[in-house]
Design an enzyme around this catalytic site. Sequence first.
Site, PDB file in Angstrom:
ATOM      1  N   GLY A 190      23.846   5.211  33.996  1.00 53.68           N
ATOM      2  CA  GLY A 190      25.365   5.176  33.591  1.00 53.68           C
ATOM      3  C   GLY A 190      26.427   6.560  33.886  1.00 53.68           C
ATOM      4  N   GLY A 250      29.645   8.073  33.327  1.00 54.15           N
ATOM      5  CA  GLY A 250      30.419   6.966  32.250  1.00 54.15           C
ATOM      6  C   GLY A 250      30.820   8.079  31.979  1.00 54.15           C
ATOM      7  N   ASP A 302      23.970   5.556  38.779  1.00 55.82           N
ATOM      8  CA  ASP A 302      24.521   4.871  38.041  1.00 55.82           C
ATOM      9  C   ASP A 302      26.007   4.189  39.512  1.00 55.82           C
ATOM     10  N   THR A 306      31.328   2.613  38.999  1.00 57.65           N
ATOM     11  CA  THR A 306      31.752   0.612  38.805  1.00 57.65           C
ATOM     12  C   THR A 306      33.449   1.734  38.525  1.00 57.65           C
ATOM     13  N   THR A 310      25.026  -1.063  20.397  1.00 55.18           N
ATOM     14  CA  THR A 310      26.237  -0.486  19.815  1.00 55.18           C
ATOM     15  C   THR A 310      26.540  -1.092  18.466  1.00 55.18           C
ATOM     16  N   ASP A 311      27.034  -0.469  17.116  1.00 56.97           N
ATOM     17  CA  ASP A 311      27.745  -1.722  16.225  1.00 56.97           C
ATOM     18  C   ASP A 311      28.472  -2.343  16.269  1.00 56.97           C
ATOM     19  N   GLU A 312      28.903  -3.127  17.279  1.00 57.83           N
ATOM     20  CA  GLU A 312      28.809  -4.370  17.511  1.00 57.83           C
ATOM     21  C   GLU A 312      28.140  -5.906  17.573  1.00 57.83           C
ATOM     22  N   TYR A 319      31.154  -9.074  24.896  1.00 57.41           N
ATOM     23  CA  TYR A 319      29.973  -7.644  25.202  1.00 57.41           C
ATOM     24  C   TYR A 319      29.795  -7.793  24.142  1.00 57.41           C
ATOM     25  N   ALA A 369      28.162  -9.992  22.319  1.00 50.61           N
ATOM     26  CA  ALA A 369      26.617 -10.926  22.388  1.00 50.61           C
ATOM     27  C   ALA A 369      25.515 -10.146  24.002  1.00 50.61           C
ATOM     28  N   LYS A 420      25.312  -7.171  24.610  1.00 54.11           N
ATOM     29  CA  LYS A 420      24.762  -5.690  23.689  1.00 54.11           C
ATOM     30  C   LYS A 420      23.539  -6.359  23.317  1.00 54.11           C
ATOM     31  N   PRO A 464      50.097  -0.012  22.794  1.00 51.64           N
ATOM     32  CA  PRO A 464      50.094  -1.477  22.555  1.00 51.64           C
ATOM     33  C   PRO A 464      49.573  -1.466  21.087  1.00 51.64           C
TER      34      PRO A 464
HETATM   35  P1  NAD Z   1      31.544   3.762  30.737  1.00 49.93           P
HETATM   36  O1  NAD Z   1      32.259   1.787  31.016  1.00 49.93           O
HETATM   37  O2  NAD Z   1      32.428   5.121  30.259  1.00 49.93           O
HETATM   38  O3  NAD Z   1      30.023   3.601  31.697  1.00 49.93           O
HETATM   39  C1  NAD Z   1      29.639   2.759  32.067  1.00 49.93           C
HETATM   40  C2  NAD Z   1      29.065   3.579  33.182  1.00 49.93           C
HETATM   41  O4  NAD Z   1      27.992   2.669  33.672  1.00 49.93           O
HETATM   42  C3  NAD Z   1      29.968   3.111  35.013  1.00 49.93           C
HETATM   43  O5  NAD Z   1      29.299   5.131  35.000  1.00 49.93           O
HETATM   44  C4  NAD Z   1      29.581   2.824  35.387  1.00 49.93           C
HETATM   45  O6  NAD Z   1      29.888   3.169  36.371  1.00 49.93           O
HETATM   46  C5  NAD Z   1      27.726   2.377  35.062  1.00 49.93           C
HETATM   47  N1  NAD Z   1      27.628   1.018  35.851  1.00 49.93           N
HETATM   48  C6  NAD Z   1      28.240   0.011  35.084  1.00 49.93           C
HETATM   49  N2  NAD Z   1      27.737  -0.989  35.687  1.00 49.93           N
HETATM   50  C7  NAD Z   1      26.341  -0.841  36.779  1.00 49.93           C
HETATM   51  C8  NAD Z   1      25.690  -1.696  37.325  1.00 49.93           C
HETATM   52  N3  NAD Z   1      25.162  -2.858  36.831  1.00 49.93           N
HETATM   53  N4  NAD Z   1      24.556  -0.482  37.654  1.00 49.93           N
HETATM   54  C9  NAD Z   1      24.317   1.024  37.633  1.00 49.93           C
HETATM   55  N5  NAD Z   1      25.663   1.986  36.784  1.00 49.93           N
HETATM   56  C10 NAD Z   1      26.429   0.863  35.918  1.00 49.93           C
HETATM   57  O7  NAD Z   1      30.865   3.183  28.949  1.00 49.93           O
HETATM   58  P2  NAD Z   1      30.868   4.141  27.695  1.00 49.93           P
HETATM   59  O8  NAD Z   1      31.872   4.056  27.106  1.00 49.93           O
HETATM   60  O9  NAD Z   1      30.499   5.823  28.407  1.00 49.93           O
HETATM   61  O10 NAD Z   1      29.370   3.615  26.911  1.00 49.93           O
HETATM   62  C11 NAD Z   1      28.010   3.784  27.207  1.00 49.93           C
HETATM   63  C12 NAD Z   1      27.123   3.196  27.050  1.00 49.93           C
HETATM   64  O11 NAD Z   1      27.076   2.891  25.277  1.00 49.93           O
HETATM   65  C13 NAD Z   1      27.267   1.543  26.599  1.00 49.93           C
HETATM   66  O12 NAD Z   1      26.279   0.954  27.092  1.00 49.93           O
HETATM   67  C14 NAD Z   1      28.055   1.282  26.108  1.00 49.93           C
HETATM   68  O13 NAD Z   1      27.133  -0.322  25.351  1.00 49.93           O
HETATM   69  C15 NAD Z   1      27.254   1.770  24.413  1.00 49.93           C
HETATM   70  N6  NAD Z   1      28.040   2.254  23.273  1.00 49.93           N
HETATM   71  C16 NAD Z   1      29.410   2.518  24.177  1.00 49.93           C
HETATM   72  C17 NAD Z   1      30.286   3.040  22.923  1.00 49.93           C
HETATM   73  C18 NAD Z   1      31.675   3.743  23.161  1.00 49.93           C
HETATM   74  O14 NAD Z   1      32.004   3.891  22.337  1.00 49.93           O
HETATM   75  N7  NAD Z   1      32.116   4.178  24.566  1.00 49.93           N
HETATM   76  C19 NAD Z   1      29.549   3.265  21.958  1.00 49.93           C
HETATM   77  C20 NAD Z   1      28.925   2.358  21.429  1.00 49.93           C
HETATM   78  C21 NAD Z   1      27.769   2.066  22.213  1.00 49.93           C
HETATM   79  O1  DAU Z   2      31.998   0.385  18.131  1.00 47.17           O
HETATM   80  C1  DAU Z   2      31.571   0.931  19.285  1.00 47.17           C
HETATM   81  C2  DAU Z   2      32.357  -0.147  20.448  1.00 47.17           C
HETATM   82  O2  DAU Z   2      33.859   0.891  20.262  1.00 47.17           O
HETATM   83  C3  DAU Z   2      31.743   0.216  22.097  1.00 47.17           C
HETATM   84  O3  DAU Z   2      31.077  -0.719  21.928  1.00 47.17           O
HETATM   85  C4  DAU Z   2      32.382  -0.170  22.858  1.00 47.17           C
HETATM   86  O4  DAU Z   2      31.997   0.074  23.491  1.00 47.17           O
HETATM   87  C5  DAU Z   2      33.930   0.707  23.075  1.00 47.17           C
HETATM   88  O5  DAU Z   2      34.094  -0.289  23.763  1.00 47.17           O
HETATM   89  C6  DAU Z   2      34.776   0.299  21.508  1.00 47.17           C
HETATM   90  O6  DAU Z   2      34.681  -1.264  21.145  1.00 47.17           O
HETATM   91  P1  DAU Z   2      35.795  -1.151  20.704  1.00 47.17           P
HETATM   92  O7  DAU Z   2      36.419  -2.872  20.286  1.00 47.17           O
HETATM   93  O8  DAU Z   2      36.803  -0.756  18.924  1.00 47.17           O
HETATM   94  O9  DAU Z   2      36.841  -0.330  21.129  1.00 47.17           O
HETATM   95  P2  DAU Z   2      38.578  -0.256  21.483  1.00 47.17           P
HETATM   96  O10 DAU Z   2      39.228   1.134  21.693  1.00 47.17           O
HETATM   97  O11 DAU Z   2      38.680  -1.304  23.034  1.00 47.17           O
HETATM   98  O12 DAU Z   2      39.314  -1.642  20.426  1.00 47.17           O
HETATM   99  C7  DAU Z   2      39.284  -0.271  19.035  1.00 47.17           C
HETATM  100  C8  DAU Z   2      40.725  -0.292  18.576  1.00 47.17           C
HETATM  101  O13 DAU Z   2      41.675  -0.529  18.477  1.00 47.17           O
HETATM  102  C9  DAU Z   2      39.575  -2.392  18.177  1.00 47.17           C
HETATM  103  O14 DAU Z   2      40.443  -2.980  16.688  1.00 47.17           O
HETATM  104  C10 DAU Z   2      40.674  -2.950  19.169  1.00 47.17           C
HETATM  105  C11 DAU Z   2      42.480  -1.990  18.753  1.00 47.17           C
HETATM  106  N1  DAU Z   2      42.909  -1.699  20.184  1.00 47.17           N
HETATM  107  C12 DAU Z   2      42.332  -1.470  20.933  1.00 47.17           C
HETATM  108  C13 DAU Z   2      43.202  -1.574  22.412  1.00 47.17           C
HETATM  109  C14 DAU Z   2      43.090  -1.399  23.983  1.00 47.17           C
HETATM  110  C15 DAU Z   2      44.753  -1.851  20.111  1.00 47.17           C
HETATM  111  O15 DAU Z   2      45.121  -1.702  18.680  1.00 47.17           O
HETATM  112  N2  DAU Z   2      45.209  -1.796  21.250  1.00 47.17           N
HETATM  113  C16 DAU Z   2      44.671  -2.028  22.502  1.00 47.17           C
HETATM  114  O16 DAU Z   2      45.613  -1.397  23.424  1.00 47.17           O
END
Ligand code: NAD
Ligand code: DAU
Length: 334
Positions: free
Chosen positions: A8, A11, A34, A37, A124-126, A148, A150, A152, A203
């Site tokens: 990944g 990403g 990667d 996607t 993730t903290d989720e 999502y 669940a 993780k 939004p």
């Molecule tokens: P992202 O969606 O930006 O990137 C995911 C990457 O994984 C992409 O490059 C995609 O092409 C690749 N990928 C998806 N399915 C794949 C597959 N089957 N095989 C190979 N590659 C694949 O995600 P992100 O926000 O960078 O998150 C990365 C990791 O961190 C994830 O595991 C997510 O659960 C975790 N995480 C994200 C956050 C956040 O806030 N973004 C917080 C905590 C944990």
């Molecule tokens: O906490 C870690 C998680 O943070 C990661 O595991 C996930 O991969 C990452 O996507 C992120 O999840 P969230 O649900 O917290 O992120 P998101 O940006 O989707 O939403 C953040 C907050 O903003 C949430 O309370 C929902 C709200 N929101 C989100 C969107 C997309 C809005 O109010 N409007 C929106 O359009």
Amino acid sequence: MDAMLVTGGAGFIGSNFVRYALNRYPDTQVVVLDALTYAGNLSNLDDSKDSDRLRFIQGDIRDRSQVDEAMRGVEAVVNFAAESHVDRSILDPSSFIETNYNGVNVLLEAARRLEVKRFLQVSTDEVYGHVPAGLSAEGDPLAPRNPYAASKAAAELLAQSYYITYGLPVLITRGGNTVGPYQYPEKVLPLFITNALEYKPLPVYGDGSAVRSYLYVEDHCSAIDRVLRNGQPGSAYNVGTNCEVSGRDLADRVLEILDRPANLREFVPDRSGHDLRYALDCGRVQSLGWRPAFDFDTMLKGTVQWYVDHQPWWQEIRNEDSYRSYYRKQYHER
Ligand code: NAD
Ligand code: DAU
């Protein structure tokens, strides 16, 4: 560490981690696997692509032979590959189970066979679910509430079982909501910034009172690196900050920084099963010497500036059919 596999790595966080590792460890080879996607983007790695220490393989973590090829000869694996957007998991959970659970199973099997020395599952903290008060510690029960989260949590449990059953040196990080350069503009902050730049409504779900504690991507990467090198196998580590910011305030701040009209903030129907708060006790990762370097104001302004400076990067994404059709489903037809 001579060589590591970053799955990944094209990403958002993965590409920042690849950059971090190449800069910090001049003798380390980095292999990226990667699938590219909708969320993966090779241009996220543009500034590292000329490095002879980076090898990119386009492949899927669910594919045994591609995984074997990528993992052969590495000492460590850091798995970022996942479907990562909660709202998409609510629209259609199946790809989340496929990649986030079955894909991790393929990675763990290969890591066991190839006797990898460290396997870090980025979680993730989720996984703690909605936390109305107090802080989540690593020993707290996992109580995920959306598909999502669940998927993780399930992946973490499987990884942990490989530590207990086979002695695979598994480490887990549970990161908070991460922001910064190269984040796909469906997540809240880049969505708000890019909409504001185009004078489109921001939004805000429900009444906008749900909070998140934002973490800068560079801090997330340094914590993952710290746990990878110094963490205790079989342990999970919370990684986050405690700056609680509501959706409503986030929209207002973005509009204020970009000098856009306050009435671009728009309340829209809430996310189903919306977790209204996550909050982490990060004592365990702090005991390894990690501290976040960026406060909320600095990360917010730095992220806004990055999107102002990189309009072609996000405009290309926003013009893709897949982005437009997701946007329509999530914001106009829901
Ligand atoms: P992202 O969606 O930006 O990137 C995911 C990457 O994984 C992409 O490059 C995609 O092409 C690749 N990928 C998806 N399915 C794949 C597959 N089957 N095989 C190979 N590659 C694949 O995600 P992100 O926000 O960078 O998150 C990365 C990791 O961190 C994830 O595991 C997510 O659960 C975790 N995480 C994200 C956050 C956040 O806030 N973004 C917080 C905590 C944990
Ligand atoms: O906490 C870690 C998680 O943070 C990661 O595991 C996930 O991969 C990452 O996507 C992120 O999840 P969230 O649900 O917290 O992120 P998101 O940006 O989707 O939403 C953040 C907050 O903003 C949430 O309370 C929902 C709200 N929101 C989100 C969107 C997309 C809005 O109010 N409007 C929106 O359009």
